[in-house]
Scaffold this motif. Structure first.
Motif, PDB file in Angstrom:
ATOM      1  N   TYR A  62      45.344 125.016  61.703  1.00  0.00           N
ATOM      2  CA  TYR A  62      45.797 124.082  62.344  1.00  0.00           C
ATOM      3  C   TYR A  62      44.908 123.608  63.558  1.00  0.00           C
ATOM      4  O   TYR A  62      44.758 122.677  64.531  1.00  0.00           O
ATOM      5  CB  TYR A  62      47.351 123.830  63.134  1.00  0.00           C
ATOM      6  CG  TYR A  62      48.455 125.050  62.386  1.00  0.00           C
ATOM      7  CD1 TYR A  62      48.863 123.886  61.127  1.00  0.00           C
ATOM      8  CD2 TYR A  62      48.558 126.041  62.224  1.00  0.00           C
ATOM      9  CE1 TYR A  62      49.670 124.176  60.783  1.00  0.00           C
ATOM     10  CE2 TYR A  62      49.488 126.641  61.337  1.00  0.00           C
ATOM     11  CZ  TYR A  62      50.444 125.396  60.591  1.00  0.00           C
ATOM     12  OH  TYR A  62      50.989 125.832  59.630  1.00  0.00           O
ATOM     13  N   ARG A 105      41.171 122.550  65.735  1.00  0.00           N
ATOM     14  CA  ARG A 105      39.945 121.306  65.577  1.00  0.00           C
ATOM     15  C   ARG A 105      38.605 122.510  66.185  1.00  0.00           C
ATOM     16  O   ARG A 105      39.034 122.595  67.409  1.00  0.00           O
ATOM     17  CB  ARG A 105      39.464 120.295  65.362  1.00  0.00           C
ATOM     18  CG  ARG A 105      40.929 120.115  66.721  1.00  0.00           C
ATOM     19  CD  ARG A 105      41.033 118.189  67.044  1.00  0.00           C
ATOM     20  NE  ARG A 105      39.071 117.756  67.055  1.00  0.00           N
ATOM     21  CZ  ARG A 105      39.466 116.286  66.510  1.00  0.00           C
ATOM     22  NH1 ARG A 105      40.451 115.924  66.920  1.00  0.00           N
ATOM     23  NH2 ARG A 105      37.795 116.055  67.127  1.00  0.00           N
ATOM     24  N   GLU A 142      42.453 123.804  70.075  1.00  0.00           N
ATOM     25  CA  GLU A 142      42.926 121.845  70.285  1.00  0.00           C
ATOM     26  C   GLU A 142      43.447 122.495  68.684  1.00  0.00           C
ATOM     27  O   GLU A 142      42.501 122.557  66.962  1.00  0.00           O
ATOM     28  CB  GLU A 142      41.700 121.623  69.975  1.00  0.00           C
ATOM     29  CG  GLU A 142      41.315 120.196  70.586  1.00  0.00           C
ATOM     30  CD  GLU A 142      40.185 118.993  70.331  1.00  0.00           C
ATOM     31  OE1 GLU A 142      40.703 117.875  71.195  1.00  0.00           O
ATOM     32  OE2 GLU A 142      39.164 119.724  70.674  1.00  0.00           O
ATOM     33  N   CYS A 181      43.722 129.255  63.136  1.00  0.00           N
ATOM     34  CA  CYS A 181      42.538 128.322  62.776  1.00  0.00           C
ATOM     35  C   CYS A 181      43.437 127.196  62.354  1.00  0.00           C
ATOM     36  O   CYS A 181      42.100 126.210  61.762  1.00  0.00           O
ATOM     37  CB  CYS A 181      41.879 129.552  62.563  1.00  0.00           C
ATOM     38  SG  CYS A 181      41.039 130.625  64.187  1.00  0.00           S
ATOM     39  N   THR A 206      47.404 119.147  61.799  1.00  0.00           N
ATOM     40  CA  THR A 206      48.156 119.460  60.578  1.00  0.00           C
ATOM     41  C   THR A 206      49.532 119.707  61.256  1.00  0.00           C
ATOM     42  O   THR A 206      49.625 120.603  62.015  1.00  0.00           O
ATOM     43  CB  THR A 206      47.804 120.358  59.768  1.00  0.00           C
ATOM     44  OG1 THR A 206      46.029 120.090  59.423  1.00  0.00           O
ATOM     45  CG2 THR A 206      48.287 120.806  58.461  1.00  0.00           C
ATOM     46  N   ASN A 226      44.333 119.932  64.940  1.00  0.00           N
ATOM     47  CA  ASN A 226      43.919 118.930  64.088  1.00  0.00           C
ATOM     48  C   ASN A 226      45.269 117.964  63.873  1.00  0.00           C
ATOM     49  O   ASN A 226      44.843 117.505  63.105  1.00  0.00           O
ATOM     50  CB  ASN A 226      43.184 119.887  62.983  1.00  0.00           C
ATOM     51  CG  ASN A 226      44.211 120.842  62.286  1.00  0.00           C
ATOM     52  OD1 ASN A 226      44.949 120.857  62.195  1.00  0.00           O
ATOM     53  ND2 ASN A 226      43.730 121.249  61.714  1.00  0.00           N
ATOM     54  N   ASP A 249      35.900 121.079  66.821  1.00  0.00           N
ATOM     55  CA  ASP A 249      34.325 120.094  66.999  1.00  0.00           C
ATOM     56  C   ASP A 249      34.374 119.255  68.330  1.00  0.00           C
ATOM     57  O   ASP A 249      32.994 118.982  68.762  1.00  0.00           O
ATOM     58  CB  ASP A 249      34.327 118.772  65.750  1.00  0.00           C
ATOM     59  CG  ASP A 249      35.721 117.857  66.272  1.00  0.00           C
ATOM     60  OD1 ASP A 249      36.655 119.054  66.607  1.00  0.00           O
ATOM     61  OD2 ASP A 249      36.192 117.078  66.436  1.00  0.00           O
ATOM     62  N   ASN A 250      35.398 119.598  69.180  1.00  0.00           N
ATOM     63  CA  ASN A 250      35.152 119.170  70.725  1.00  0.00           C
ATOM     64  C   ASN A 250      34.700 120.923  71.671  1.00  0.00           C
ATOM     65  O   ASN A 250      33.926 120.184  72.534  1.00  0.00           O
ATOM     66  CB  ASN A 250      36.886 118.390  70.868  1.00  0.00           C
ATOM     67  CG  ASN A 250      36.370 117.432  70.450  1.00  0.00           C
ATOM     68  OD1 ASN A 250      35.680 116.514  70.508  1.00  0.00           O
ATOM     69  ND2 ASN A 250      37.695 116.699  70.000  1.00  0.00           N
TER      70      ASN A 250
END
Length: 291
Positions: free
Chosen positions: A177, A179, A207, A175, A211, A209, A181-182
């Motif tokens: 690393y 995202r 998914e 979590c 980092t 992000n 939102d998708n």
């Protein structure tokens, strides 16, 4: 009728090759499917695996050979895929409850009859789904090799993997690393396109992000662009997952204009509350339009 015909062709192919080494890819091709998806569908429909079906049919035919021919036990064992009389005798005893020698002397044996496909009226239920095209994206995950689907064995292995990753902090680490939102949740990823003789890789992830990783034992994997059929799955896990997947196999694919694609399958879990009877998640399956 193509799907029904394909299943029957697969069964006929299997029966015709029971005395040979059976190529599961060749069996699946008769039903216009991959080996992975065919075995999973077979287990869902029948309640036992393709491997179990082959084993029980071979032991049924072996018993018939013992009773009606004078062939040596070793020859019958080799005919049905057993390397030694000992391994054959153990399998025979587990299935029939008597030894090959006792069967030859007139003991009571079991018969496991061949499967055939019959068309019955079913359905009349609703199933929520949508078709969604998704561009390539990257995930961060931890992978584990799962054995080939054998009844509920794969489901049990995957459930144990989730429990392990929850307890050892893997999901919490993922979590950092991720995202959301998708796709909107933590992912279970079945890499069915990488099916091997031993099984297939399954990943728990999210998914990515972007980092940079800081030494964690995680992988960054790119999921190519696919068209997905997306299904809502409602209820307590893993029972709801198994029920929804059975509907996908027995209702959606036989009656829709889509067939399994060669891509990954995604499970999207919005929270960890999987024991809630009102829990809702999604199953994403890569599909192609039927030609």
């Amino acid at each position: 009728m193509d799907w029904i015909t394909g299943i029957q062709r697969s069964l006929d192919y299997t029966e015709a090759h029971l005395t040979e080494e059976i190529d599961y890819e060749a069996v699946a091709k008769q039903a216009y499917s991959s080996a992975f998806h065919f075995q999973r569908m077979f287990s869902m429909l029948c309640g036992f695996s393709l491997g179990d079906y082959i084993r029980m049919r071979r032991l049924t035919l072996a018993a018939e050979d013992l009773m009606r021919t004078g062939d040596k036990v070793i020859d019958i064992a080799l005919k049905y895929g057993y390397d030694t009389p000992e391994s054959f005798s153990r399998a025979f005893l587990r299935f029939h409850g008597i030894t090959p020698t006792e069967a030859r002397r007139g003991g009571t044996i079991k018969s496991f009859f061949r499967l055939s496909v019959k068309l019955i009226l079913s359905g009349g239920s609703t199933m929520d789904y949508r078709i969604e095209k998704k561009d390539a994206f990257r995930i961060i995950c931890k992978k584990k090799q799962i054995t080939k689907p054998q009844g509920d064995t794969a489901t049990e292995d995957i459930s144990a993997f989730w429990n392990e990753c929850g307890k050892d902090g893997t999901i919490e680490g993922i979590c950092k690393y991720a995202r959301f939102d998708n796709l909107g949740g933590v992912l279970g990823v079945c890499f069915s396109g990488e099916m091997a003789d031993s099984g297939f890789p399954y990943g728990i992830g999210a998914e990515y992000n972007g980092t940079p990783l800081r030494g964690e034992a995680l992988e960054i994997v790119e999921i190519p662009a696919y068209t997905y059929a997306v299904f809502q799955c409602k209820g307590k896990m893993p029972d709801a997952f198994k029920k929804t997947y059975q509907q996908i196999c027995t209702e959606f694919f036989p009656q829709s204009n889509y067939e399994y694609g060669s891509g990954a399958e995604l499970e999207v879990y919005p929270s960890a509350d999987v024991s809630n009877p009102d829990y809702t998640c999604e199953i994403w399956i890569a599909v192609n339009e039927k030609k």
